[in-house]
Design an enzyme around this catalytic site. Sequence first.
Site, PDB file in Angstrom:
ATOM      1  N   PHE A 149      -2.149 -38.828   0.047  1.00  0.00           N
ATOM      2  CA  PHE A 149      -3.658 -38.126   0.029  1.00  0.00           C
ATOM      3  C   PHE A 149      -3.680 -37.177   1.260  1.00  0.00           C
ATOM      4  CE2 PHE A 149      -4.331 -41.410   3.496  1.00  0.00           C
ATOM      5  CZ  PHE A 149      -5.278 -40.760   4.395  1.00  0.00           C
ATOM      6  N   LYS A 173       3.205 -36.264  -9.020  1.00  0.00           N
ATOM      7  CA  LYS A 173       2.276 -37.319  -9.048  1.00  0.00           C
ATOM      8  C   LYS A 173       1.641 -37.344  -7.745  1.00  0.00           C
ATOM      9  CE  LYS A 173       1.557 -40.917  -8.206  1.00  0.00           C
ATOM     10  NZ  LYS A 173       0.171 -41.324  -7.430  1.00  0.00           N
ATOM     11  N   GLU A 176      -4.001 -40.603  -5.987  1.00  0.00           N
ATOM     12  CA  GLU A 176      -4.895 -40.788  -6.833  1.00  0.00           C
ATOM     13  C   GLU A 176      -6.422 -40.728  -6.060  1.00  0.00           C
ATOM     14  OE1 GLU A 176      -2.767 -42.846  -5.794  1.00  0.00           O
ATOM     15  OE2 GLU A 176      -3.127 -45.026  -6.064  1.00  0.00           O
ATOM     16  N   ARG A 177      -6.137 -40.876  -4.559  1.00  0.00           N
ATOM     17  CA  ARG A 177      -7.524 -40.693  -4.029  1.00  0.00           C
ATOM     18  C   ARG A 177      -8.064 -39.343  -3.713  1.00  0.00           C
ATOM     19  NH1 ARG A 177      -5.831 -43.965   1.337  1.00  0.00           N
ATOM     20  NH2 ARG A 177      -3.774 -44.284   0.554  1.00  0.00           N
ATOM     21  N   SER A 226       3.570 -43.500   2.869  1.00  0.00           N
ATOM     22  CA  SER A 226       4.046 -44.752   3.899  1.00  0.00           C
ATOM     23  C   SER A 226       5.319 -45.150   3.501  1.00  0.00           C
ATOM     24  CB  SER A 226       3.077 -45.652   3.740  1.00  0.00           C
ATOM     25  OG  SER A 226       2.951 -46.370   2.382  1.00  0.00           O
ATOM     26  N   CYS A 281       0.551 -37.165   9.469  1.00  0.00           N
ATOM     27  CA  CYS A 281       1.711 -37.608   9.846  1.00  0.00           C
ATOM     28  C   CYS A 281       2.491 -36.986  11.095  1.00  0.00           C
ATOM     29  CB  CYS A 281       2.658 -37.326   8.823  1.00  0.00           C
ATOM     30  SG  CYS A 281       3.239 -35.896   8.718  1.00  0.00           S
ATOM     31  N   GLU A 383       1.682 -47.960  12.185  1.00  0.00           N
ATOM     32  CA  GLU A 383       1.031 -46.568  12.262  1.00  0.00           C
ATOM     33  C   GLU A 383      -0.474 -47.020  12.182  1.00  0.00           C
ATOM     34  OE1 GLU A 383       1.541 -44.452   8.580  1.00  0.00           O
ATOM     35  OE2 GLU A 383       1.573 -42.663   9.754  1.00  0.00           O
TER      36      GLU A 383
HETATM   37  P1  NAD Z   1       0.913 -43.964   0.197  1.00  0.00           P
HETATM   38  O1  NAD Z   1       2.178 -44.476   0.551  1.00  0.00           O
HETATM   39  O2  NAD Z   1      -0.188 -45.104   0.116  1.00  0.00           O
HETATM   40  O3  NAD Z   1       1.043 -43.342  -1.009  1.00  0.00           O
HETATM   41  C1  NAD Z   1       1.679 -42.095  -1.383  1.00  0.00           C
HETATM   42  C2  NAD Z   1       2.102 -42.037  -2.753  1.00  0.00           C
HETATM   43  O4  NAD Z   1       2.803 -43.329  -3.361  1.00  0.00           O
HETATM   44  C3  NAD Z   1       0.890 -41.833  -3.629  1.00  0.00           C
HETATM   45  O5  NAD Z   1       1.222 -40.948  -4.547  1.00  0.00           O
HETATM   46  C4  NAD Z   1       0.546 -43.277  -4.129  1.00  0.00           C
HETATM   47  O6  NAD Z   1      -0.075 -43.090  -5.291  1.00  0.00           O
HETATM   48  C5  NAD Z   1       1.943 -43.859  -4.329  1.00  0.00           C
HETATM   49  N1  NAD Z   1       2.006 -45.349  -4.277  1.00  0.00           N
HETATM   50  C6  NAD Z   1       1.069 -46.046  -3.623  1.00  0.00           C
HETATM   51  N2  NAD Z   1       1.314 -47.327  -3.725  1.00  0.00           N
HETATM   52  C7  NAD Z   1       2.670 -47.223  -4.397  1.00  0.00           C
HETATM   53  C8  NAD Z   1       3.518 -48.481  -5.071  1.00  0.00           C
HETATM   54  N3  NAD Z   1       3.223 -49.602  -4.721  1.00  0.00           N
HETATM   55  N4  NAD Z   1       4.428 -47.779  -5.442  1.00  0.00           N
HETATM   56  C9  NAD Z   1       4.663 -46.755  -6.129  1.00  0.00           C
HETATM   57  N5  NAD Z   1       4.172 -45.641  -5.676  1.00  0.00           N
HETATM   58  C10 NAD Z   1       3.077 -46.161  -4.688  1.00  0.00           C
HETATM   59  O7  NAD Z   1       0.612 -42.899   1.189  1.00  0.00           O
HETATM   60  P2  NAD Z   1      -0.791 -42.378   1.613  1.00  0.00           P
HETATM   61  O8  NAD Z   1      -1.777 -43.424   2.178  1.00  0.00           O
HETATM   62  O9  NAD Z   1      -1.127 -41.410   0.252  1.00  0.00           O
HETATM   63  O10 NAD Z   1      -0.573 -41.349   2.672  1.00  0.00           O
HETATM   64  C11 NAD Z   1      -0.530 -41.619   4.188  1.00  0.00           C
HETATM   65  C12 NAD Z   1       0.923 -42.106   4.587  1.00  0.00           C
HETATM   66  O11 NAD Z   1       1.870 -40.773   4.299  1.00  0.00           O
HETATM   67  C13 NAD Z   1       1.038 -42.316   6.082  1.00  0.00           C
HETATM   68  O12 NAD Z   1       1.880 -43.295   6.220  1.00  0.00           O
HETATM   69  C14 NAD Z   1       1.460 -40.954   6.658  1.00  0.00           C
HETATM   70  O13 NAD Z   1       2.536 -41.138   7.780  1.00  0.00           O
HETATM   71  C15 NAD Z   1       2.629 -40.828   5.236  1.00  0.00           C
HETATM   72  N6  NAD Z   1       2.811 -39.172   5.561  1.00  0.00           N
HETATM   73  C16 NAD Z   1       4.238 -38.868   5.949  1.00  0.00           C
HETATM   74  C17 NAD Z   1       4.518 -37.673   5.928  1.00  0.00           C
HETATM   75  C18 NAD Z   1       6.004 -37.263   6.573  1.00  0.00           C
HETATM   76  O14 NAD Z   1       6.335 -36.072   6.347  1.00  0.00           O
HETATM   77  N7  NAD Z   1       6.672 -38.415   6.889  1.00  0.00           N
HETATM   78  C19 NAD Z   1       3.738 -36.497   5.628  1.00  0.00           C
HETATM   79  C20 NAD Z   1       2.385 -36.860   5.189  1.00  0.00           C
HETATM   80  C21 NAD Z   1       2.060 -38.118   5.061  1.00  0.00           C
END
Ligand code: NAD
Length: 497
Positions: A149, A173, A176-177, A226, A281, A383
């Site tokens: 998101f 994909k 969803e937020r 994450s 991040c 985090e």
């Molecule tokens: P998230 O892990 O909740 O979601 C990321 C994606 O995974 C979304 O598209 C979501 O729909 C999907 N998803 C969620 N739950 C799932 C499941 N159980 N099974 C499969 N897919 C699932 O992350 P977020 O809250 O959207 O984003 C923030 C996180 O992303 C933070 O941890 C941040 O540090 C990380 N991030 C990392 C980088 C990097 O380059 N390392 C860059 C940006 C964000």
Amino acid sequence: MKTLGHFINGDHTDGGSSRRHDVFNPTTGDVQAQTLLASTDDVTKAIDAAAAAFPAWSKVNPQRRARVMFNFKALVEKDMDNLAKMLSSEHGKTLPDARGDVQRGLEVIEFACGIPHLQKGEYTEGAGPGIDLYSMRQPLGVCAGITPFNFPAMIPMWMFGVAIACGNTFVNKPSERDPSVPLRLAELMMEAGAPEGVLNVVNGDKEAVDALIQDPRVEAISFVGSSDIAQYIYSEGAARNKRVQAFGGAKNHMIILPDADMENAVNQLIGSAYGSAGERCMATPVAVPVGEETADKLVDMLKPKVEALKIGPSLSEDSDLGPLVTAAHRERVASYIQMAVDEGQELVIDGRDFSLQGYENGFFMGGTLLDHAKPEHQSYRDEIFGPVLQIARARTFEEAVALPSDHQYGNGVAIFTRNGDAAREFAARVNVGMVGINVPIPVPLAYHTFGGWKRSSFGDTNQHGPEGVKFWTKIKTVTQRWPEDVQGSDFVIPTMK
Ligand code: NAD
């Protein structure tokens, strides 16, 4: 209520699923739309479209693919204000941050415009008698991007920009937020001249992600989100022999040596810890001052600046930071602040009770400052992803190198000092993937490569830059031998017709 569906084969569709997810306006707390959550069937249709588009798109010559990228760049630039408003009103980041989100994605599109040069192979003439070797980088096929998101414009563009330029077709994909911007980018890609099916978007949750992982036609998956989910996607994808890169969470440290220009370090820290409400991040949620004197000075200088942060509606040009993405996320951040207090950290500034007049239902939180974080504290190890800065005091340079090096995450780190020798030593030794020297958020530019270490990254190839081209292509090497002796044969030089 507005419904946000999917974009498949050049068209918007609601698909077949009736499952929905609320999309909030974080400034007001209102539900402003609902995302349809794709079923496995919906995802299969998107993959069908991408698979059907691949044979023709992969044969389009690289100059023409580059031209589509040039067109796309111009269209996104023209649509910048609309995209930034859309992004800000679903995510909650301020308009300048939202424009930055689009801009940093566009820089990778600019990089992808160089694909004719980037995708050139290698050639060795005369590797043996009459033997030449050449290698070519071929596209993989249908590729997928699963995006978070917090950068709904930049991260999809990082992925599909390079993947499509290399001749692949793509299914994104998004989170969803905040799904509106990825949908708009797909419309613009069609307008730029990409054929239908080259870029598809399916909104959804775990069901959609699992459908992408399980479909054997998906050759490669890039994930950002994450760490636990990154690890899941990496292991499930790799078990099916897909190419997977999965980037996870972060807890970036800023080391401040006693000789640093403190005014500069504090100003940079305020921006990198609290900007975008800490939902980056590459934010800096941990400051590591070296020596008690540096630490006391840092706290004294930070306090008035944290208190003066302008927290406001995301669409106001005056706000330094807007609300968090959802009420649930704000609760999670608040619970981490309580955990830090319970673990013995000093709560120098508490942002939990902040409320914005006129926007009492918005997901706002004030800047929070905690001192005396220790490696054994869970609130330090995890985090938090909010406007929360923890100070972990180090007695020596060695301790300052050890803190980020021993942390489970290894995305980014920064050191502020005037001492080139110390900075050089730090950069060489620290166990973290991206290092800033007097630069607080060391996000490499598009023609270099982005990626952390340890639990910030699963897989071995980074985003964009030459590593991105490598990830989205497979190499084929040809060894050819032609007899040298052509005597006796009719040797005719071909002419142009
Ligand atoms: P998230 O892990 O909740 O979601 C990321 C994606 O995974 C979304 O598209 C979501 O729909 C999907 N998803 C969620 N739950 C799932 C499941 N159980 N099974 C499969 N897919 C699932 O992350 P977020 O809250 O959207 O984003 C923030 C996180 O992303 C933070 O941890 C941040 O540090 C990380 N991030 C990392 C980088 C990097 O380059 N390392 C860059 C940006 C964000």
